[in-house]
Write a protein that holds these residues in place. Structure first.
Motif, PDB file in Angstrom:
ATOM      1  N   GLY A  78       2.330  10.660  -4.391  1.00  0.00           N
ATOM      2  CA  GLY A  78       0.946  11.122  -4.561  1.00  0.00           C
ATOM      3  C   GLY A  78      -0.082  10.176  -3.976  1.00  0.00           C
ATOM      4  N   GLU A  79       0.298   8.905  -3.814  1.00  0.00           N
ATOM      5  CA  GLU A  79      -0.662   7.886  -3.369  1.00  0.00           C
ATOM      6  C   GLU A  79      -0.546   7.550  -1.883  1.00  0.00           C
ATOM      7  OE1 GLU A  79      -3.049   6.306  -5.239  1.00  0.00           O
ATOM      8  OE2 GLU A  79      -2.528   7.577  -6.946  1.00  0.00           O
ATOM      9  N   LEU A  80       0.646   7.701  -1.339  1.00  0.00           N
ATOM     10  CA  LEU A  80       0.894   7.266   0.038  1.00  0.00           C
ATOM     11  C   LEU A  80       1.142   8.461   0.943  1.00  0.00           C
ATOM     12  CD1 LEU A  80       3.426   4.381  -0.817  1.00  0.00           C
ATOM     13  CD2 LEU A  80       0.919   4.286  -0.813  1.00  0.00           C
ATOM     14  N   SER A  81       1.232   8.198   2.237  1.00  0.00           N
ATOM     15  CA  SER A  81       1.492   9.295   3.182  1.00  0.00           C
ATOM     16  C   SER A  81       2.207   8.761   4.418  1.00  0.00           C
ATOM     17  CB  SER A  81       0.177   9.972   3.596  1.00  0.00           C
ATOM     18  OG  SER A  81      -0.658   9.033   4.270  1.00  0.00           O
ATOM     19  N   GLY A  82       2.715   9.692   5.219  1.00  0.00           N
ATOM     20  CA  GLY A  82       3.297   9.358   6.515  1.00  0.00           C
ATOM     21  C   GLY A  82       4.488   8.427   6.445  1.00  0.00           C
ATOM     22  N   ASN A  83       4.628   7.604   7.464  1.00  0.00           N
ATOM     23  CA  ASN A  83       5.781   6.709   7.572  1.00  0.00           C
ATOM     24  C   ASN A  83       5.751   5.581   6.546  1.00  0.00           C
ATOM     25  OD1 ASN A  83       7.182   7.927   9.828  1.00  0.00           O
ATOM     26  ND2 ASN A  83       5.454   7.263  11.083  1.00  0.00           N
ATOM     27  N   PHE A  84       4.566   5.213   6.108  1.00  0.00           N
ATOM     28  CA  PHE A  84       4.461   4.211   5.040  1.00  0.00           C
ATOM     29  C   PHE A  84       5.081   4.765   3.755  1.00  0.00           C
ATOM     30  CE2 PHE A  84       1.506   2.023   1.836  1.00  0.00           C
ATOM     31  CZ  PHE A  84       2.318   0.902   1.749  1.00  0.00           C
ATOM     32  N   LYS A  86       7.352   7.188   3.578  1.00  0.00           N
ATOM     33  CA  LYS A  86       8.804   7.330   3.797  1.00  0.00           C
ATOM     34  C   LYS A  86       9.539   6.000   3.599  1.00  0.00           C
ATOM     35  CE  LYS A  86       8.453  11.056   7.222  1.00  0.00           C
ATOM     36  NZ  LYS A  86       8.556  11.347   8.666  1.00  0.00           N
ATOM     37  N   THR A  87       8.937   4.919   4.110  1.00  0.00           N
ATOM     38  CA  THR A  87       9.579   3.605   3.998  1.00  0.00           C
ATOM     39  C   THR A  87       9.580   3.115   2.558  1.00  0.00           C
ATOM     40  OG1 THR A  87       8.701   3.134   6.207  1.00  0.00           O
ATOM     41  CG2 THR A  87       9.673   1.288   5.016  1.00  0.00           C
ATOM     42  N   ALA A  88       8.451   3.296   1.858  1.00  0.00           N
ATOM     43  CA  ALA A  88       8.364   2.878   0.456  1.00  0.00           C
ATOM     44  C   ALA A  88       9.388   3.627  -0.395  1.00  0.00           C
ATOM     45  CB  ALA A  88       6.955   3.117  -0.073  1.00  0.00           C
ATOM     46  N   LEU A  89       9.507   4.928  -0.171  1.00  0.00           N
ATOM     47  CA  LEU A  89      10.474   5.727  -0.937  1.00  0.00           C
ATOM     48  C   LEU A  89      11.910   5.332  -0.578  1.00  0.00           C
ATOM     49  CD1 LEU A  89       8.777   9.241  -0.823  1.00  0.00           C
ATOM     50  CD2 LEU A  89       8.836   7.647  -2.742  1.00  0.00           C
ATOM     51  N   ALA A  90      12.152   5.029   0.692  1.00  0.00           N
ATOM     52  CA  ALA A  90      13.491   4.584   1.106  1.00  0.00           C
ATOM     53  C   ALA A  90      13.877   3.303   0.374  1.00  0.00           C
ATOM     54  CB  ALA A  90      13.523   4.359   2.618  1.00  0.00           C
ATOM     55  N   LEU A  91      12.910   2.422   0.165  1.00  0.00           N
ATOM     56  CA  LEU A  91      13.172   1.153  -0.514  1.00  0.00           C
ATOM     57  C   LEU A  91      13.464   1.331  -2.003  1.00  0.00           C
ATOM     58  CD1 LEU A  91      10.458  -0.982   1.277  1.00  0.00           C
ATOM     59  CD2 LEU A  91      12.931  -1.388   1.378  1.00  0.00           C
ATOM     60  N   LEU A  92      13.069   2.455  -2.565  1.00  0.00           N
ATOM     61  CA  LEU A  92      13.331   2.706  -3.981  1.00  0.00           C
ATOM     62  C   LEU A  92      14.729   3.278  -4.213  1.00  0.00           C
ATOM     63  CD1 LEU A  92       9.898   4.057  -5.292  1.00  0.00           C
ATOM     64  CD2 LEU A  92      10.835   1.750  -5.453  1.00  0.00           C
ATOM     65  N   ASP A  93      15.435   3.603  -3.137  1.00  0.00           N
ATOM     66  CA  ASP A  93      16.846   3.999  -3.215  1.00  0.00           C
ATOM     67  C   ASP A  93      17.716   2.770  -2.989  1.00  0.00           C
ATOM     68  OD1 ASP A  93      17.014   6.756  -3.702  1.00  0.00           O
ATOM     69  OD2 ASP A  93      16.691   7.261  -1.597  1.00  0.00           O
ATOM     70  N   THR A 311       4.044   0.282  16.277  1.00  0.00           N
ATOM     71  CA  THR A 311       3.708   0.963  15.020  1.00  0.00           C
ATOM     72  C   THR A 311       2.302   0.548  14.608  1.00  0.00           C
ATOM     73  OG1 THR A 311       4.667  -0.830  13.699  1.00  0.00           O
ATOM     74  CG2 THR A 311       6.129   1.003  14.259  1.00  0.00           C
ATOM     75  N   SER A 312       1.824   1.140  13.534  1.00  0.00           N
ATOM     76  CA  SER A 312       0.444   0.833  13.134  1.00  0.00           C
ATOM     77  C   SER A 312       0.275   0.915  11.615  1.00  0.00           C
ATOM     78  CB  SER A 312      -0.529   1.809  13.811  1.00  0.00           C
ATOM     79  OG  SER A 312      -0.224   3.140  13.424  1.00  0.00           O
ATOM     80  N   GLY A 313      -0.871   0.408  11.163  1.00  0.00           N
ATOM     81  CA  GLY A 313      -1.288   0.560   9.771  1.00  0.00           C
ATOM     82  C   GLY A 313      -0.356  -0.083   8.755  1.00  0.00           C
ATOM     83  N   ASP A 314      -0.341   0.517   7.562  1.00  0.00           N
ATOM     84  CA  ASP A 314       0.463  -0.022   6.463  1.00  0.00           C
ATOM     85  C   ASP A 314       1.956   0.111   6.732  1.00  0.00           C
ATOM     86  OD1 ASP A 314      -1.715  -0.819   4.768  1.00  0.00           O
ATOM     87  OD2 ASP A 314      -2.076   1.304   4.381  1.00  0.00           O
ATOM     88  N   PHE A 315       2.336   1.109   7.510  1.00  0.00           N
ATOM     89  CA  PHE A 315       3.743   1.263   7.919  1.00  0.00           C
ATOM     90  C   PHE A 315       4.192   0.007   8.660  1.00  0.00           C
ATOM     91  CE2 PHE A 315       6.578   3.154  11.401  1.00  0.00           C
ATOM     92  CZ  PHE A 315       7.736   3.077  10.637  1.00  0.00           C
ATOM     93  N   LYS A 316       3.390  -0.429   9.624  1.00  0.00           N
ATOM     94  CA  LYS A 316       3.696  -1.634  10.386  1.00  0.00           C
ATOM     95  C   LYS A 316       3.769  -2.850   9.458  1.00  0.00           C
ATOM     96  CE  LYS A 316       0.369  -3.437  13.002  1.00  0.00           C
ATOM     97  NZ  LYS A 316      -0.488  -3.584  14.205  1.00  0.00           N
TER      98      LYS A 316
END
Length: 324
Positions: A78-84, A86-93, A311-316
């Motif tokens: 609900g708080e994040l979007s895009g590749n950032f 996806k990466t955050a959720l991947a880290l929770l697995d 890459t860019s932004g918080d994803f980077k």
């Protein structure tokens, strides 16, 4: 007496280790604070997720649920979007859970992403394969082997199913006689006949330990005057060729293989963010430090520099944090 030699494996280095001053309750509180009210504190999220191990993140998830009655994954969605996101959720697995999800995504719906199947299945050691199969069953209530069988065809299907048996020898001993015999079998199954007998290739590439395979490839070169990769390229094509080459390259230098995948994901127009996320997240606690070193040697620039420019932004920021 069968001649056997042993070799010492190069120890691969991770970039993420268990945090010594870890406190799941403190991190859960900090994540809650980062996500409540107006705006999201992405910097705090990056700092927490990149500074503890996968096991520790599982504890943070449990603590968050106990304290706030919500799943951390749902809150971050609900708080994040895009590749950032996806990466955050991947880290929770756990890495094997994330790989299981990636395999399911590669096979469901119209069409199959064979490149993902190859990259994940042809690069894992036995225990990783077993963990991925178990996670796949638990998360999706489906059998990974059955899904691979129904989504792939022919010789490509056979090599993936061979790999999924997780029957690779786990010794680091080299049997010279076996190497000579395997080299002869590979020659007779490929270069030495009309058409290719994939069963011989599957048996050797999916079952021998990596040190043994290197000795076999040396013996093959002496026997035929050709590198095994050149023979595979001339005797096979398409996804089967890619799978065989991945198995060969991983046995020779797995970290160089992943360095190449990362380079390919960022070269040319456009970036393959999915591959970047998958490799950085799943290798961070295995050998990402060694992959970084290989990348520098092979491409004369650091992996961090490549990610900075592609890459860019918080994803980077999150990917860069995982590299340190």
């Amino acid at each position: 007496m069968v001649p056997i030699r042993t070799e010492t494996l190069v120890v691969s280095q991770p970039t993420i280790r268990r945090a010594h001053d870890f406190d799941a309750k403190r991190d859960a509180k900090a994540l809650h604070k980062a996500c409540k009210g107006m705006g999201t504190d992405e910097k705090a999220i990056i700092e927490i997720l990149s500074n503890c191990s996968s096991d520790q993140r599982q504890q943070v998830k449990q603590q968050y649920k106990a304290m706030y009655g919500k799943d951390l994954e749902e809150v971050l969605k609900g708080e994040l979007s895009g590749n950032f996101e996806k990466t955050a959720l991947a880290l929770l697995d756990q890495p094997w859970e994330y790989n299981a999800r990636e395999l399911r995504k590669a096979m469901k719906g119209a069409g199959t992403d064979e490149a993902v199947l190859i990259e994940i299945l042809c690069t894992q050691i036995n225990q990783q394969i077993i963990s991925i199969k178990d996670a796949y069953k638990r998360i999706f209530d489906r059998d990974l082997e059955s899904d691979v069988k129904s989504e792939t065809r022919g010789s490509f299907r056979k090599i993936l199913l061979s790999v999924l048996q997780a029957n690779r020898d786990q010794e680091i001993k080299i049997n010279e006689n076996l190497a000579q015999n395997d080299a002869k079998d590979l020659y007779e199954a490929g270069e030495g006949r009309w058409g290719t007998d994939e069963l011989a290739f599957n048996d050797v590439l999916a079952k021998r330990n990596y040190m043994q395979l290197r000795a076999t490839f040396e013996a093959y070169k002496q026997l035929t005057g050709k590198d095994i990769e050149d023979s595979i390229k001339s005797e096979t094509s398409g996804d089967l060729e890619k799978a065989y080459l991945t198995l060969v390259r991983c046995s020779r230098d797995c970290q160089a293989y992943f360095a190449t995948c990362l380079y390919d994901a960022m070269k040319g127009a456009g970036t393959d963010e999915e591959t970047l996320i998958r490799i950085v997240v799943t290798r961070a606690e295995i050998d990402l430090q060694t992959i970084k070193e290989k990348f520098q040697q092979m491409y004369n620039k650091s992996l961090a520099e490549a990610i900075q420019s592609d890459t860019s932004g918080d994803f980077k920021k999150l990917l860069i944090a995982l590299l340190h």
